[in-house]
Write an enzyme that holds these catalytic residues in place. Structure first.
Site: not given
Length: 171
Positions: A7, A9
């Site tokens: 991922d 963020d």
């Protein structure tokens, strides 16, 4: 070669530092990470939806400590893909691509996956900070610690508090 979906963020891009900075700019109130433990980003920072749609928010976020060095090393043994639910925030697409090119130049455009729901993602390992992404993933999962998930306790995902822990585990 095993595939790792990482991922963006909250895992390599420090969006919490950005929320704190922008919240202080707009309200005059400086919150700390400790102030928002166990609180969703939407509750902790009232203007978070506005920030996510504002030009520059994603492009100027700081890098999470050690993520560059560890991802570079991981790439020697794994196929790395940066997976971000970016299509919800269309202006973020170019910003995220430029941010990755600047801070992770060893990640090629072929390794960037911008999508809506991450249920489409198939890899061997996923590193994410949100249960909504990890709970539906069929491979091995790592919950990257962020204030909103610190109160979560469960057996399903392995918690990691830093990129140094990821390095120790996967290398």
């Amino acid at each position: 070669m095993k595939k790792i979906a990482v991922d963006m963020d909250g895992v390599i891009s420090d969006t919490y530092a950005q929320y704190i900075k922008w919240h202080e700019r707009d309200s005059g109130i400086r919150k700390t990470r400790e102030d928002v433990i166990g609180i969703s980003e939407l509750e902790a920072f009232p203007k978070v939806r506005e920030y996510l749609y504002t030009d520059g928010f994603f492009r100027t976020a700081p890098v999470i400590a050690d993520s560059q060095r560890v991802l570079s090393k991981l790439q020697e043994q794994y196929e790395i893909f940066i997976v971000s639910s970016a299509t919800e925030f269309p202006q973020s697409l170019a910003e995220k691509q430029a941010w990755l090119a600047e801070h992770f130049p060893f990640i090629s455009w072929k390794q960037m996956v911008f999508c809506g729901l991450k249920t489409i993602v198939h890899a061997d390992i996923m590193i994410d900070d949100h249960l909504k992404n990890l709970d539906h993933f069929m491979g091995e999962t790592f919950m990257f610690s962020q204030p909103h998930n610190l109160l979560w306790k469960g057996p399903k995902h392995r918690r990691v508090n830093s990129w140094l822990e990821i390095e120790d585990t996967l290398l």
